[in-house]
Design a protein around this motif. Structure first.
Motif, PDB file in Angstrom:
ATOM      1  N   GLU A  87       0.836  -1.199   0.000  1.00 58.79           N
ATOM      2  CA  GLU A  87       0.000   0.000   0.000  1.00 58.79           C
ATOM      3  C   GLU A  87       0.875   1.254   0.000  1.00 58.79           C
ATOM      4  OE1 GLU A  87      -3.680   1.713  -0.276  1.00 58.79           O
ATOM      5  OE2 GLU A  87      -3.231  -0.419  -0.222  1.00 58.79           O
ATOM      6  N   PRO A  88       0.648   2.161  -0.955  1.00 57.68           N
ATOM      7  CA  PRO A  88       1.515   3.346  -1.099  1.00 57.68           C
ATOM      8  C   PRO A  88       1.189   4.449  -0.104  1.00 57.68           C
ATOM      9  CG  PRO A  88      -0.185   3.383  -2.760  1.00 57.68           C
ATOM     10  CD  PRO A  88      -0.382   2.100  -2.000  1.00 57.68           C
ATOM     11  N   SER A  89       1.319   4.157   1.166  1.00 55.38           N
ATOM     12  CA  SER A  89       0.893   5.101   2.200  1.00 55.38           C
ATOM     13  C   SER A  89       2.040   5.851   2.870  1.00 55.38           C
ATOM     14  CB  SER A  89       0.090   4.354   3.271  1.00 55.38           C
ATOM     15  OG  SER A  89       0.862   3.286   3.799  1.00 55.38           O
ATOM     16  N   ILE A  90       3.295   5.401   2.627  1.00 54.36           N
ATOM     17  CA  ILE A  90       4.455   6.051   3.249  1.00 54.36           C
ATOM     18  C   ILE A  90       5.493   6.371   2.170  1.00 54.36           C
ATOM     19  CG2 ILE A  90       4.144   5.025   5.532  1.00 54.36           C
ATOM     20  CD1 ILE A  90       6.156   2.869   4.784  1.00 54.36           C
ATOM     21  N   PRO A  91       6.421   7.288   2.450  1.00 58.60           N
ATOM     22  CA  PRO A  91       7.428   7.657   1.440  1.00 58.60           C
ATOM     23  C   PRO A  91       8.235   6.459   0.957  1.00 58.60           C
ATOM     24  CG  PRO A  91       7.484   9.177   3.297  1.00 58.60           C
ATOM     25  CD  PRO A  91       6.592   8.042   3.707  1.00 58.60           C
ATOM     26  N   GLU A  92       8.566   6.513  -0.326  1.00 61.63           N
ATOM     27  CA  GLU A  92       9.291   5.394  -0.939  1.00 61.63           C
ATOM     28  C   GLU A  92      10.466   5.925  -1.766  1.00 61.63           C
ATOM     29  OE1 GLU A  92       6.840   2.156  -2.011  1.00 61.63           O
ATOM     30  OE2 GLU A  92       7.765   1.919  -3.960  1.00 61.63           O
ATOM     31  N   TYR A  93      11.600   5.243  -1.643  1.00 64.01           N
ATOM     32  CA  TYR A  93      12.810   5.625  -2.362  1.00 64.01           C
ATOM     33  C   TYR A  93      13.325   4.391  -3.086  1.00 64.01           C
ATOM     34  CZ  TYR A  93      12.459   9.623   0.730  1.00 64.01           C
ATOM     35  OH  TYR A  93      11.995  10.733   1.404  1.00 64.01           O
ATOM     36  N   ALA A  94      13.447   4.486  -4.405  1.00 61.98           N
ATOM     37  CA  ALA A  94      13.817   3.314  -5.199  1.00 61.98           C
ATOM     38  C   ALA A  94      15.236   3.427  -5.743  1.00 61.98           C
ATOM     39  CB  ALA A  94      12.836   3.142  -6.360  1.00 61.98           C
ATOM     40  N   PHE A  95      15.878   2.278  -5.879  1.00 58.56           N
ATOM     41  CA  PHE A  95      17.240   2.205  -6.394  1.00 58.56           C
ATOM     42  C   PHE A  95      17.234   1.376  -7.672  1.00 58.56           C
ATOM     43  CE2 PHE A  95      17.725   3.556  -2.159  1.00 58.56           C
ATOM     44  CZ  PHE A  95      18.982   4.127  -2.019  1.00 58.56           C
ATOM     45  N   ILE A  96      17.894   1.911  -8.697  1.00 55.69           N
ATOM     46  CA  ILE A  96      17.915   1.242  -9.994  1.00 55.69           C
ATOM     47  C   ILE A  96      19.249   1.501 -10.682  1.00 55.69           C
ATOM     48  CG2 ILE A  96      16.939   3.206 -11.295  1.00 55.69           C
ATOM     49  CD1 ILE A  96      15.280   1.103 -12.867  1.00 55.69           C
ATOM     50  N   GLY A  97      19.625   0.620 -11.587  1.00 55.32           N
ATOM     51  CA  GLY A  97      20.859   0.793 -12.344  1.00 55.32           C
ATOM     52  C   GLY A  97      21.054  -0.391 -13.271  1.00 55.32           C
ATOM     53  N   ARG A  98      22.120  -0.347 -14.026  1.00 55.88           N
ATOM     54  CA  ARG A  98      22.425  -1.497 -14.878  1.00 55.88           C
ATOM     55  C   ARG A  98      22.645  -2.730 -14.017  1.00 55.88           C
ATOM     56  NH1 ARG A  98      27.199  -0.891 -17.271  1.00 55.88           N
ATOM     57  NH2 ARG A  98      27.649   1.131 -16.324  1.00 55.88           N
ATOM     58  N   SER A  99      22.497  -3.883 -14.624  1.00 55.45           N
ATOM     59  CA  SER A  99      22.440  -5.139 -13.888  1.00 55.45           C
ATOM     60  C   SER A  99      23.632  -5.415 -12.984  1.00 55.45           C
ATOM     61  CB  SER A  99      22.279  -6.301 -14.874  1.00 55.45           C
ATOM     62  OG  SER A  99      21.105  -6.130 -15.635  1.00 55.45           O
ATOM     63  N   ASN A 100      24.815  -4.955 -13.330  1.00 53.22           N
ATOM     64  CA  ASN A 100      26.016  -5.286 -12.543  1.00 53.22           C
ATOM     65  C   ASN A 100      26.643  -4.054 -11.906  1.00 53.22           C
ATOM     66  OD1 ASN A 100      26.749  -4.185 -14.958  1.00 53.22           O
ATOM     67  ND2 ASN A 100      28.445  -5.572 -15.353  1.00 53.22           N
ATOM     68  N   VAL A 101      25.809  -3.094 -11.516  1.00 44.91           N
ATOM     69  CA  VAL A 101      26.318  -1.814 -11.027  1.00 44.91           C
ATOM     70  C   VAL A 101      26.662  -1.836  -9.527  1.00 44.91           C
ATOM     71  CG1 VAL A 101      24.116  -0.745 -10.369  1.00 44.91           C
ATOM     72  CG2 VAL A 101      25.958   0.686 -11.352  1.00 44.91           C
ATOM     73  N   GLY A 102      26.278  -2.892  -8.832  1.00 40.64           N
ATOM     74  CA  GLY A 102      26.574  -2.979  -7.401  1.00 40.64           C
ATOM     75  C   GLY A 102      25.456  -2.454  -6.522  1.00 40.64           C
ATOM     76  N   LYS A 103      24.231  -2.560  -7.034  1.00 40.05           N
ATOM     77  CA  LYS A 103      23.060  -2.012  -6.336  1.00 40.05           C
ATOM     78  C   LYS A 103      22.786  -2.724  -5.005  1.00 40.05           C
ATOM     79  CE  LYS A 103      19.404  -2.583  -8.740  1.00 40.05           C
ATOM     80  NZ  LYS A 103      18.808  -3.794  -8.160  1.00 40.05           N
ATOM     81  N   SER A 104      22.751  -4.035  -5.040  1.00 42.14           N
ATOM     82  CA  SER A 104      22.448  -4.792  -3.822  1.00 42.14           C
ATOM     83  C   SER A 104      23.509  -4.577  -2.748  1.00 42.14           C
ATOM     84  CB  SER A 104      22.320  -6.284  -4.145  1.00 42.14           C
ATOM     85  OG  SER A 104      21.254  -6.521  -5.042  1.00 42.14           O
TER      86      SER A 104
END
Length: 208
Positions: free
Chosen positions: A20-37
């Motif tokens: 449920e979109p009731s609180i602030p949300e911040y998303a992380f994205i990038g190319r598949s091998n960018v070291g996101k996780s």
């Protein structure tokens, strides 16, 4: 920001299935091998919160984590290269696009780029799309520890100069290293200040 709790909530194959979109949300994205996780884990101070893999394209769903019981951190599938079929890659792109354009509580999108490389066409195209679509975003340079300081500075400047060819103002820029846990605190500080601003102005996502 002190991270007291960071818990996995759910994985979604459709943006409509997200929490449920009731609180602030911040998303992380990038190319598949960018070291996101790795960056997410370093920021949350949890080794295995987001799943890391040597295989690019491991994240194939929208993964939500609840932080300090008050905001969502979202791990999005990587765009671009992944060892999957073209049809599956298109499904990823559709999933990402629909989520970004329709998730009403998405406050900011952190676009991760590999600091070791010169501006990549696919990153520049995605950043341009964010701008044209009116998506609030920041750019996060990853793997800063892999470079000598002078090379890192040059690569970041190259990105700035490339962006300024089509942008009047640059978005927020962060330089990070998951290995050395650098830069993540600046991102968390931005999130904290933004959450305080939203709370002080009684912003409700349910009413949008």
């Amino acid at each position: 920001m002190v991270i007291k709790t960071a818990d996995f909530v759910k994985s979604s194959g459709k943006w409509q299935d997200c929490p449920e979109p009731s609180i602030p949300e911040y998303a992380f994205i990038g190319r598949s091998n960018v070291g996101k996780s790795s960056l997410i884990n370093a920021m949350m101070n949890k080794k295995d919160l987001a799943k890391t893999s040597q295989t690019p394209g491991k994240t194939q769903l929208i993964n939500h984590f609840l932080v300090n019981g008050s905001w969502y951190l979202t791990d999005l599938p990587g765009y671009g290269y992944a060892k999957v079929s073209k049809s599956l890659r298109k499904d990823f792109e559709k999933l990402i696009t629909n989520y970004i354009l329709n998730r009403r509580n998405l406050v900011n999108l952190f676009v991760l780029v590999d600091s070791r490389h010169s501006p990549q066409k696919i990153d520049m195209e995605f950043i341009q799309w964010c701008g044209e679509s009116g998506v609030p975003f920041s750019i996060v340079f990853t793997k800063a520890d892999k470079l000598k300081p002078n090379v890192l500075i040059k690569n970041v400047e190259d990105y700035k100069n490339e962006l300024l060819k089509s942008w009047e103002d640059l978005p927020e820029l962060y330089v990070t290293s998951a290995e050395k846990k650098e830069g993540g605190e600046e991102i968390l500080s931005f999130i904290q200040k933004t959450n305080e601003f939203l709370a002080n102005n009684n912003v409700s996502f349910d009413e949008q």
